[in-house]
Scaffold this motif. Sequence first.
Motif, PDB file in Angstrom:
ATOM      1  N   ARG A   1      62.875  26.797  11.752  1.00 52.24           N
ATOM      2  CA  ARG A   1      61.621  27.440  12.160  1.00 52.24           C
ATOM      3  C   ARG A   1      60.570  27.335  11.059  1.00 52.24           C
ATOM      4  NH1 ARG A   1      65.109  31.886  12.150  1.00 52.24           N
ATOM      5  NH2 ARG A   1      64.861  33.284  10.371  1.00 52.24           N
ATOM      6  N   ALA A   2      60.998  27.304   9.797  1.00 50.86           N
ATOM      7  CA  ALA A   2      60.047  27.081   8.702  1.00 50.86           C
ATOM      8  C   ALA A   2      59.445  25.688   8.793  1.00 50.86           C
ATOM      9  CB  ALA A   2      60.740  27.275   7.358  1.00 50.86           C
ATOM     10  N   GLU A   3      60.270  24.714   9.098  1.00 54.44           N
ATOM     11  CA  GLU A   3      59.770  23.348   9.253  1.00 54.44           C
ATOM     12  C   GLU A   3      58.792  23.260  10.422  1.00 54.44           C
ATOM     13  OE1 GLU A   3      61.710  18.960   8.847  1.00 54.44           O
ATOM     14  OE2 GLU A   3      62.738  20.321  10.221  1.00 54.44           O
ATOM     15  N   PHE A   4      59.122  23.916  11.524  1.00 53.12           N
ATOM     16  CA  PHE A   4      58.223  23.943  12.678  1.00 53.12           C
ATOM     17  C   PHE A   4      56.886  24.570  12.309  1.00 53.12           C
ATOM     18  CE2 PHE A   4      56.657  26.493  16.324  1.00 53.12           C
ATOM     19  CZ  PHE A   4      56.279  25.456  17.162  1.00 53.12           C
ATOM     20  N   ALA A   5      56.930  25.678  11.590  1.00 54.02           N
ATOM     21  CA  ALA A   5      55.697  26.356  11.186  1.00 54.02           C
ATOM     22  C   ALA A   5      54.844  25.465  10.291  1.00 54.02           C
ATOM     23  CB  ALA A   5      56.038  27.661  10.463  1.00 54.02           C
ATOM     24  N   LEU A   6      55.465  24.794   9.354  1.00 55.95           N
ATOM     25  CA  LEU A   6      54.727  23.914   8.443  1.00 55.95           C
ATOM     26  C   LEU A   6      54.100  22.746   9.193  1.00 55.95           C
ATOM     27  CD1 LEU A   6      57.180  23.965   5.436  1.00 55.95           C
ATOM     28  CD2 LEU A   6      54.757  24.590   5.319  1.00 55.95           C
ATOM     29  N   GLU A   7      54.858  22.159  10.103  1.00 56.77           N
ATOM     30  CA  GLU A   7      54.320  21.024  10.865  1.00 56.77           C
ATOM     31  C   GLU A   7      53.135  21.456  11.728  1.00 56.77           C
ATOM     32  OE1 GLU A   7      57.752  19.629  12.924  1.00 56.77           O
ATOM     33  OE2 GLU A   7      58.521  18.496  11.205  1.00 56.77           O
ATOM     34  N   TYR A   8      53.251  22.636  12.342  1.00 55.88           N
ATOM     35  CA  TYR A   8      52.143  23.130  13.155  1.00 55.88           C
ATOM     36  C   TYR A   8      50.929  23.435  12.290  1.00 55.88           C
ATOM     37  CZ  TYR A   8      49.395  25.671  16.540  1.00 55.88           C
ATOM     38  OH  TYR A   8      48.374  26.055  17.371  1.00 55.88           O
ATOM     39  N   ALA A   9      51.150  24.093  11.171  1.00 49.17           N
ATOM     40  CA  ALA A   9      50.038  24.448  10.290  1.00 49.17           C
ATOM     41  C   ALA A   9      49.321  23.208   9.777  1.00 49.17           C
ATOM     42  CB  ALA A   9      50.543  25.290   9.125  1.00 49.17           C
TER      43      ALA A   9
ATOM     44  N   GLU B   1      62.681  22.075   2.225  1.00 50.24           N
ATOM     45  CA  GLU B   1      63.545  20.896   2.140  1.00 50.24           C
ATOM     46  C   GLU B   1      64.795  21.174   1.313  1.00 50.24           C
ATOM     47  OE1 GLU B   1      63.591  18.081   3.593  1.00 50.24           O
ATOM     48  OE2 GLU B   1      61.594  17.786   4.441  1.00 50.24           O
ATOM     49  N   ILE B   2      64.674  21.955   0.260  1.00 48.09           N
ATOM     50  CA  ILE B   2      65.844  22.316  -0.549  1.00 48.09           C
ATOM     51  C   ILE B   2      66.835  23.106   0.309  1.00 48.09           C
ATOM     52  CG2 ILE B   2      66.614  23.795  -2.452  1.00 48.09           C
ATOM     53  CD1 ILE B   2      64.075  22.923  -3.963  1.00 48.09           C
ATOM     54  N   CYS B   3      66.324  24.049   1.082  1.00 45.87           N
ATOM     55  CA  CYS B   3      67.198  24.830   1.964  1.00 45.87           C
ATOM     56  C   CYS B   3      67.852  23.942   3.020  1.00 45.87           C
ATOM     57  CB  CYS B   3      66.407  25.951   2.637  1.00 45.87           C
ATOM     58  SG  CYS B   3      66.027  27.342   1.554  1.00 45.87           S
ATOM     59  N   LYS B   4      67.088  23.047   3.598  1.00 41.79           N
ATOM     60  CA  LYS B   4      67.625  22.169   4.635  1.00 41.79           C
ATOM     61  C   LYS B   4      68.738  21.285   4.080  1.00 41.79           C
ATOM     62  CE  LYS B   4      65.019  18.847   6.470  1.00 41.79           C
ATOM     63  NZ  LYS B   4      64.093  18.140   7.408  1.00 41.79           N
ATOM     64  N   GLU B   5      68.506  20.715   2.922  1.00 40.44           N
ATOM     65  CA  GLU B   5      69.516  19.847   2.322  1.00 40.44           C
ATOM     66  C   GLU B   5      70.781  20.635   1.978  1.00 40.44           C
ATOM     67  OE1 GLU B   5      71.437  16.534   1.186  1.00 40.44           O
ATOM     68  OE2 GLU B   5      69.453  16.610   2.152  1.00 40.44           O
ATOM     69  N   PHE B   6      70.617  21.852   1.474  1.00 39.32           N
ATOM     70  CA  PHE B   6      71.771  22.691   1.177  1.00 39.32           C
ATOM     71  C   PHE B   6      72.557  23.000   2.457  1.00 39.32           C
ATOM     72  CE2 PHE B   6      73.676  26.959   0.620  1.00 39.32           C
ATOM     73  CZ  PHE B   6      74.548  26.673  -0.424  1.00 39.32           C
ATOM     74  N   ASN B   7      71.842  23.321   3.520  1.00 42.13           N
ATOM     75  CA  ASN B   7      72.515  23.627   4.786  1.00 42.13           C
ATOM     76  C   ASN B   7      73.288  22.434   5.316  1.00 42.13           C
ATOM     77  OD1 ASN B   7      71.661  26.282   4.860  1.00 42.13           O
ATOM     78  ND2 ASN B   7      69.840  25.843   6.076  1.00 42.13           N
ATOM     79  N   TYR B   8      72.719  21.246   5.204  1.00 41.53           N
ATOM     80  CA  TYR B   8      73.431  20.052   5.652  1.00 41.53           C
ATOM     81  C   TYR B   8      74.708  19.847   4.840  1.00 41.53           C
ATOM     82  CZ  TYR B   8      69.355  18.535   8.430  1.00 41.53           C
ATOM     83  OH  TYR B   8      68.345  18.443   9.355  1.00 41.53           O
ATOM     84  N   SER B   9      74.619  20.104   3.560  1.00 33.73           N
ATOM     85  CA  SER B   9      75.786  19.954   2.698  1.00 33.73           C
ATOM     86  C   SER B   9      76.881  20.946   3.078  1.00 33.73           C
ATOM     87  CB  SER B   9      75.383  20.157   1.228  1.00 33.73           C
ATOM     88  OG  SER B   9      76.508  20.171   0.380  1.00 33.73           O
TER      89      SER B   9
END
Length: 388
Positions: free
Chosen positions: A254-262, A294-302
């Motif tokens: 949802r953070a990524e969605f918010a950033l893309e929309y903004a 992006e740091i959070c996303k990469e950590f979650n994927y790991s």
Amino acid sequence: MDSRYFTEEHELFRQSLKDFLQKEVVPHIDKWEETGHIERFIWKKFGDMGFFGIPYPEEFGGLDLDLFYTVILLEELQKINSGGFAAAIWAHAYLAMTHLNKEGDQAIKEKYLAPSIAGDMIGCLCITEPFGGSDVAGMRSTAVKKGDTYVINGSKTFITNGVLSDYLVVAAKTSPELGNKGLSIFVIDRDTPGISATKLDKLGWRASDTGEIAFDNVTIPASNLMGEEDMGFPYIMQHFALERLIMGINAHARAEFALEYALEYMKTREAFGRTIDKFQALRHKIADLYTEMEICKEFNYSVAYRLNKGEYVVKEATMSKLQCTKMSDEVIYQCLQFLGGYGYMEDYPMARLSRDSRLGPIGGGTSEILREIIAKMVIDKKDYKPAT
């Protein structure tokens, strides 16, 4: 495409899911947000598409796919801007159904898991209590064995799908004198006498039916016990790793969605003769927010990669939920600011996003509780172990 985690098949699934959500879900979201009622037809459509069966055995109609298909489902659900709809789906598919799959016997799986995968039944997980909150061990609900039945008494609250579900996966104390070692897990039909539910009025997640549920001498067959008696606490703890990672993934998505929309908004919004994405103060803030996301996303994927291999990642999943939900709140707060007055208007997505995101640091274990759990692991060297 990140080839370390996602294959071409994953990406084809993502595109198919996006198309499905845009066609079948998005046109109804505003109505469901207003009424607080997700119409039944969409559950069946999800079941027909196989979305409820992603991680589950083929024997019961599932697809038996790896965890990154679940990651994709979670990410795309966050990008249609209804935290309530997303929660209703994943609470059914990954909270209630996880217990059915892991602790249910063959008969329970045939009666509840198979129709849940098909979208014919909806489930909810009932753990949190009015007086307990994040204190699972302190729950007061009881299950007293009487012959070949159990009698359930107590109450649960903040239960997603708590009003409209067909069955309930319920934690109750079978041996209260043992404290957290005396919990057991049961599956209970909604229409069992003695069950009542009240819908709660929430700040966000408006589309989902969140309920407070009372159990007044609810008598169920002893065969509705899932797993072993008094083993409920380790079962719950074991599945918390998945639940917390789910909420971490939801947060980065949802953070990524918010950033893309903004960013799209800032490319067209002009002030002082130029678009506002050209102002250094805003550009640098965007850079900071994207970095954190992006740091959070990469950590979650790991962490998802390790969980997919069968590792017990309760520490990392707890860290994911703690950090990612905090990050998401900050990102969405700032993105609302980027939109100025329009960010505060209900016609734009940031108002709903802001309300929905705020539950992240509360639901599924508050940030304060998670910090103490992490502290026990990293300072006191407490070693949580999976249920055996």
